[in-house]
Design a protein around this motif. Sequence first.
Motif, mmCIF file in Angstrom:
data_model
loop_
_atom_site.group_PDB
_atom_site.id
_atom_site.type_symbol
_atom_site.label_atom_id
_atom_site.label_comp_id
_atom_site.label_asym_id
_atom_site.label_seq_id
_atom_site.Cartn_x
_atom_site.Cartn_y
_atom_site.Cartn_z
ATOM 1 N N UNK A 170 1.388 -1.521 -0.048
ATOM 2 C CA UNK A 170 0.100 -0.057 0.022
ATOM 3 C C UNK A 170 0.555 1.552 -0.174
ATOM 4 N N UNK A 171 0.511 2.134 -0.588
ATOM 5 C CA UNK A 171 1.190 3.723 -0.693
ATOM 6 C C UNK A 171 0.929 4.376 0.013
ATOM 7 N N UNK A 172 -0.496 4.707 -0.487
ATOM 8 C CA UNK A 172 -1.718 5.772 0.317
ATOM 9 C C UNK A 172 -2.808 5.352 0.328
ATOM 10 N N UNK A 173 -3.949 5.530 1.905
ATOM 11 C CA UNK A 173 -5.093 5.325 1.861
ATOM 12 C C UNK A 173 -5.336 6.815 1.617
ATOM 13 N N UNK A 174 -6.878 6.670 1.490
ATOM 14 C CA UNK A 174 -7.744 8.210 0.981
ATOM 15 C C UNK A 174 -9.103 7.923 1.810
ATOM 16 N N UNK A 175 -9.617 8.557 2.618
ATOM 17 C CA UNK A 175 -11.565 8.495 3.028
ATOM 18 C C UNK A 175 -11.342 9.507 3.474
ATOM 19 N N UNK A 176 -13.022 8.889 2.687
ATOM 20 C CA UNK A 176 -14.354 10.502 2.727
ATOM 21 C C UNK A 176 -15.129 9.970 3.345
#
Length: 185
Positions: A170-176
């Motif tokens: 995993x490189x990045x996690x984005x949550x809304x």
Amino acid sequence: QVGLGNCLLALRKDKEARPYFLQATESRDADVLAGAYNGLGDVALTDARALKDAKQLPEAKAKLENEAILHYLRVSLKYRTGVTDNTIVLRAMENQAAVFIALFDMSGGKDCEAADRACRTYAELVRMLPEGSAASFVFLRLRDGFLVQELPFAIELKDFQVEYHATGQPKSFVSQVRIHDKEYL
């Protein structure tokens, strides 16, 4: 039958609710069975709380261990994949974790296995939450484990995305997310 039992539970008539849940256990429908056993777990949990309040701790502990937890485990393990809506499974898991916390509290904070089971149940519950659902607790990592902290608000996951490196890591996690005042849930 499950609906009538739940209505009686809401009216704090748990003794009257039990026969409706028991009758519903004769069904062959997974949703009805999950609701029935979850209701029986709720009745046992209510009974255990009353026993605890009456200072009958051994009886309360037995009620939790021999009835409540078994009903909730039946729902979360046996009916997890058979129900059309997993809301009842999520609720059973939340109550299952509450039973483990109650057992930990009743041990005077000495039953670490119960605390660990509560944390593992909450962690599994969070993993099962679908996008668009909300939670009002958080896991805080401590040196020797986790602390489950109730929040004065709920967080709803609207969207979750993961970006990966070429290696697959995993490189990045984005949550809304959306924050809800608990009073409006």
